[in-house]
Design a protein around this motif. Structure first.
Motif, PDB file in Angstrom:
ATOM      1  N   GLY A 135      14.590  26.346 -18.125  1.00  0.00           N
ATOM      2  CA  GLY A 135      15.733  25.811 -17.402  1.00  0.00           C
ATOM      3  C   GLY A 135      15.706  24.312 -17.233  1.00  0.00           C
ATOM      4  O   GLY A 135      16.736  23.692 -16.959  1.00  0.00           O
ATOM      5  N   MET A 136      14.534  23.708 -17.359  1.00  0.00           N
ATOM      6  CA  MET A 136      14.389  22.265 -17.226  1.00  0.00           C
ATOM      7  C   MET A 136      13.603  21.710 -18.406  1.00  0.00           C
ATOM      8  O   MET A 136      12.849  22.439 -19.068  1.00  0.00           O
ATOM      9  N   ALA A 137      13.747  20.428 -18.628  1.00  0.00           N
ATOM     10  CA  ALA A 137      13.118  19.790 -19.777  1.00  0.00           C
ATOM     11  C   ALA A 137      11.639  19.525 -19.538  1.00  0.00           C
ATOM     12  O   ALA A 137      11.193  19.349 -18.402  1.00  0.00           O
ATOM     13  N   PHE A 138      10.897  19.506 -20.638  1.00  0.00           N
ATOM     14  CA  PHE A 138       9.489  19.115 -20.668  1.00  0.00           C
ATOM     15  C   PHE A 138       8.579  20.063 -19.881  1.00  0.00           C
ATOM     16  O   PHE A 138       7.611  19.643 -19.258  1.00  0.00           O
ATOM     17  N   LEU A 139       8.919  21.358 -19.928  1.00  0.00           N
ATOM     18  CA  LEU A 139       8.060  22.374 -19.336  1.00  0.00           C
ATOM     19  C   LEU A 139       7.415  23.180 -20.459  1.00  0.00           C
ATOM     20  O   LEU A 139       8.098  23.644 -21.372  1.00  0.00           O
ATOM     21  N   VAL A 140       6.109  23.336 -20.366  1.00  0.00           N
ATOM     22  CA  VAL A 140       5.328  24.033 -21.383  1.00  0.00           C
ATOM     23  C   VAL A 140       5.000  25.422 -20.870  1.00  0.00           C
ATOM     24  O   VAL A 140       4.455  25.551 -19.759  1.00  0.00           O
ATOM     25  N   PRO A 141       5.335  26.489 -21.607  1.00  0.00           N
ATOM     26  CA  PRO A 141       5.086  27.842 -21.090  1.00  0.00           C
ATOM     27  C   PRO A 141       3.609  28.061 -20.774  1.00  0.00           C
ATOM     28  O   PRO A 141       2.743  27.798 -21.593  1.00  0.00           O
ATOM     29  N   GLY A 142       3.346  28.524 -19.570  1.00  0.00           N
ATOM     30  CA  GLY A 142       1.971  28.780 -19.140  1.00  0.00           C
ATOM     31  C   GLY A 142       1.334  27.563 -18.510  1.00  0.00           C
ATOM     32  O   GLY A 142       0.894  27.601 -17.362  1.00  0.00           O
ATOM     33  N   LEU A 162      11.183  31.966  -1.375  1.00  0.00           N
ATOM     34  CA  LEU A 162      11.479  30.655  -1.957  1.00  0.00           C
ATOM     35  C   LEU A 162      10.491  30.319  -3.061  1.00  0.00           C
ATOM     36  O   LEU A 162       9.279  30.400  -2.858  1.00  0.00           O
ATOM     37  N   ASP A 163      10.998  29.976  -4.250  1.00  0.00           N
ATOM     38  CA  ASP A 163      10.123  29.339  -5.239  1.00  0.00           C
ATOM     39  C   ASP A 163      10.682  27.951  -5.534  1.00  0.00           C
ATOM     40  O   ASP A 163      11.847  27.784  -5.874  1.00  0.00           O
ATOM     41  N   GLY A 164       9.830  26.932  -5.354  1.00  0.00           N
ATOM     42  CA  GLY A 164      10.287  25.551  -5.333  1.00  0.00           C
ATOM     43  C   GLY A 164      10.503  24.910  -6.681  1.00  0.00           C
ATOM     44  O   GLY A 164      11.206  23.908  -6.780  1.00  0.00           O
ATOM     45  N   THR A 165       9.893  25.427  -7.754  1.00  0.00           N
ATOM     46  CA  THR A 165       9.971  24.840  -9.093  1.00  0.00           C
ATOM     47  C   THR A 165       9.753  23.323  -9.054  1.00  0.00           C
ATOM     48  O   THR A 165      10.506  22.554  -9.640  1.00  0.00           O
ATOM     49  N   LEU A 166       8.692  22.908  -8.377  1.00  0.00           N
ATOM     50  CA  LEU A 166       8.433  21.482  -8.212  1.00  0.00           C
ATOM     51  C   LEU A 166       8.224  20.775  -9.543  1.00  0.00           C
ATOM     52  O   LEU A 166       8.621  19.612  -9.706  1.00  0.00           O
ATOM     53  N   ILE A 167       7.580  21.441 -10.501  1.00  0.00           N
ATOM     54  CA  ILE A 167       7.209  20.757 -11.734  1.00  0.00           C
ATOM     55  C   ILE A 167       8.443  20.281 -12.495  1.00  0.00           C
ATOM     56  O   ILE A 167       8.439  19.193 -13.094  1.00  0.00           O
ATOM     57  N   GLY A 168       9.520  21.054 -12.485  1.00  0.00           N
ATOM     58  CA  GLY A 168      10.726  20.613 -13.180  1.00  0.00           C
ATOM     59  C   GLY A 168      11.288  19.331 -12.601  1.00  0.00           C
ATOM     60  O   GLY A 168      11.738  18.436 -13.337  1.00  0.00           O
ATOM     61  N   PHE A 169      11.246  19.210 -11.281  1.00  0.00           N
ATOM     62  CA  PHE A 169      11.761  18.002 -10.631  1.00  0.00           C
ATOM     63  C   PHE A 169      10.778  16.842 -10.769  1.00  0.00           C
ATOM     64  O   PHE A 169      11.187  15.688 -10.883  1.00  0.00           O
TER      65      PHE A 169
END
Length: 482
Positions: free
Chosen positions: A382-389, A302-309
Motif C-alpha cells: 500500500g505504500m512505497a519502499f516497503l520490503v515484504p518481511g 489499531l495497527d499504526g503502519t509507522l514504517i510506511g510513513f
C-alpha cells in the motif's frame, strides 16, 4: 528439475530442511534453544519443542530422547511464535494508469508472480500469518486455494474485500464507490458472500456512511476496519468500528477548537495532511485524551503502519528508504519510484514532515500506555519502499523507538495480533496443541529489535524452511529451491 533435487538433498543434510511442499514428517524435536514467551515475559533456556505434524505436541527442558522423532540441534537459537503482520496487501501489484474507459485513471495490478514473491519473502522473515486489509476477493480466494492445495506454503491470510469509499479518485481494482457500485448494505453483502473476513471502510466516507458500514458488516458477522479522514477516531469508536489503521488520526475534530479554522483554511489535499495535522495537534488536549480513552475502553484494534510513513517523511533519504529494496519484486520497485505519496513535496515540506516525526512516535507511545489494543502492521503493497518481511522488523523497531517495551512489541507481533484476529486459540504462542508456527533467531530481539531479521529457520504449520533458500526463489515460482 535435477538441480532442484540436488539443492533439496543438500539442504536436508544441513540444519534445516528445504522449503519443499511435501507434507511434514510426523515428529520433529528442536532442542538446545531458548524459548521466548512474550505473554509471560520470560526466556526459558535449554528448552526443546516437540512438533507432531502441524502442531506443537510438547515443550520442555533439556534434550529428550523421543523415539521416532528427528532431532534438530538448535543450540544458540531463540524460538518465538511466528510473526503476524496485521496490514499486508500481499496480493497487490503495481499501480498503473489506464486510459480506457475515459478519463484516464489509476488502477491496481494483480500478478501471481508478485504474490508468490511476497509470500516467500514474508515467510523468510518469520511472518507466518497476515491480515490482507484490501484487495480483489477473487484473487484472495485463489491465494487461499494455493495455500490449501500446497502450491506454496504460506503465510496464512485473512482477507478484506475492496475498500468502500465515496472518493471519485478511487483506484480501479481496489475500491468500490458508494452509488456507482451500489449502496452500503449491498456492497457489504456481496463482499461477505465472496468470502471476505473483514469489511474495509475508507476515507471519503462520512459518519453516516461509517455507521451503515459497521452495521452491515456486523449483520453479516464480519469485522469492520477503517482508514479514516475527516471522521474522528473518537466518533468511529463510538459508532462501533472494530479496527482502525494508520497512526494518522487527521480529523479536524481532534484539533483544539482554536486551531481548527486555520487548519481547514490552509490544509492541502492528499498526503500533506499527514504532517500538517501533527503540526496543528496538541497531544495534551482534551480531544486527544478523549480519543485515546474511548479507543481503549471500546477495545478498538489499531495497527499504526509507522514504517510506511517513516519512508514517506524521509523520502529524500535514499540510503534509508532503499534498505534491502533488492528483495522487493522488480515490478514493485519500479512502481515505488513513480507512484508515491510524497510525490511533489518540496524540501520545505520534507523538513516539516521530518520535524513532526517524533510526535508520531509520541502518540504511538501514548496509545500503548493508555491501553489501546495495538498490533504490528506494515501496509506492505500500500505504500512505497516497503520490503515484504523486512518491513515487519522495521515496524517493530519503530515501536521500540517510540518507547514501547520489547516484550510488549513482541506480543503485538504475535499473541496480541492472534487474539485481535480471532486466531488466538490456535496460533501466536508456543504451547502444546498450538499450530507449529515458530521463528528461530540467531540473536535475542529483546536486546535489539533489528535482530528480528537474524533468522536461522522458520516453521510454518510444522514445515521447516531455510530463509536463505526462500529469498533465492525466482519471482514467478511458488517454491524456493534454487
Amino acid at each position: 528439475m535435477l538441480r532442484n533435487l540436488k539443492t533439496a538433498l543438500a539442504l536436508a543434510a544441513a540444519m534445516v530442511a528445504p522449503p519443499a511442499l511435501a507434507e511434514p514428517a510426523e515428529r520433529h524435536v528442536y532442542h538446545g534453544l531458548t524459548i521466548l514467551d512474550p505473554v509471560r515475559e520470560r526466556a526459558v533456556p535449554d528448552s526443546y519443542i516437540l512438533v507432531e505434524g502441524k502442531r506443537i505436541a510438547r515443550i520442555g527442558r533439556g534434550r529428550p530422547n523421543i523415539r521416532g522423532a528427528t532431532a534438530h540441534d538448535m543450540r544458540g537459537a531463540f524460538a518465538m511464535p511466528g510473526l503476524i503482520d496485521t496490514h499486508a496487501h500481499l496480493t497487490l501489484g503495481p499501480i498503473t494508469i489506464e486510459k480506457t474507459p475515459a478519463p484516464p485513471h489509476l488502477a491496481i495490478g494483480y500478478d501471481p508472480a508478485i504474490t508468490r514473491h511476497n509470500a516467500a519473502m514474508l515467510l523468510s522473515y518469520g511472518v507466518t500469518t497476515v491480515r490482507d486489509p484490501a484487495g480483489d476477493p477473487a484473487i484472495a480466494r485463489g491465494y487461499d486455494a494455493d495455500i490449501a492445495q500446497g502450491r506454496y506454503p504460506g503465510p496464512e491470510a485473512l482477507h478484506a474485500g475492496e475498500v468502500i469509499t465515496r472518493s471519485p479518485a478511487a483506484f480501479k481494482g481496489l475500491a468500490l464507490r458508494l452509488g456507482p457500485d451500489g449502496d452500503m448494505t449491498t456492497i457489504v453483502a456481496r463482499q461477505a458472500d465472496a468470502g471476505a473476513a473483514y469489511i474495509k471502510l475508507y476515507e471519503g466516507l462520512n459518519a453516516a456512511d461509517l455507521e451503515q458500514g459497521v452495521k452491515a458488516a456486523h449483520a453479516r458477522k464480519r469485522k469492520a476496519i477503517a482508514h479514516l479522514g475527516d471522521v474522528s477516531w473518537t466518533r468511529a469508536a463510538e459508532i462501533g468500528v472494530d479496527g482502525i489503521v494508520h497512526m494518522m488520526p487527521i480529523s479536524p475534530d481532534l484539533l483544539p477548537r482554536s486551531a481548527r479554522a486555520d487548519y481547514l483554511a490552509q490544509r492541502r489535499p492528499g498526503a500533506y495532511a499527514f504532517f500538517e495535522w501533527y503540526e496543528a495537534a496538541d497531544p495534551d488536549s482534551t480531544e486527544i485524551a478523549l480519543m485515546i480513552k474511548t479507543m481503549a475502553r471500546r477495545k478498538i484494534h489499531l495497527d499504526g503502519t509507522l514504517i510506511g510513513f517513516r519512508q514517506m517523511f524521509h523520502g529524500d533519504d535514499r540510503a534509508l528508504i532503499t534498505q534491502r529494496l533488492d528483495q522487493a519484486h522488480p515490478a514493485m520497485r519500479a512502481s515505488f519510484e513513480i507512484f508515491r505519496h510524497d510525490a511533489g513535496w518540496t524540501p520545505q515540506d520534507r523538513a516539516r514532515a521530518r520535524a513532526v516525526w517524533p510526535r508520531v512516535l509520541d502518540l504511538t507511545r501514548r496509545m500503548y500506555e493508555e491501553g489501546v489494543r495495538m498490533t504490528i502492521g506494515t501496509d506492505l503493497g500500500g505504500m512505497a519502499f516497503l520490503v515484504p518481511g523486512f518491513s515487519m522488523s522495521q515496524e517493530m523497531t519503530l515501536h521500540r523507538e517510540a518507547g514501547i517495551p520489547a516484550w510488549a512489541v513482541l506480543r503485538m507481533a504475535t499473541s496480541d495480533a492472534a487474539d485481535a484476529l480471532g486466531l488466538g486459540r490456535r496460533t501466536g504462542r508456543i504451547a502444546p496443541k498450538m499450530e507449529a508456527d515458530i521463528l528461530f533467531l540467531n540473536s535475542d530481539p529483546r536486546q535489539d529489535m533489528r535482530d528480528i531479521t537474524d533468522v536461522r529457520a522458520v516453521l510454518a504449520d510444522g514445515r521447516l524452511f531455510d530463509p536463505a533458500a526462500l529469498r533465492r526463489a525466482p519471482a514467478g515460482r511458488g517454491g524456493s529451491e534454487k
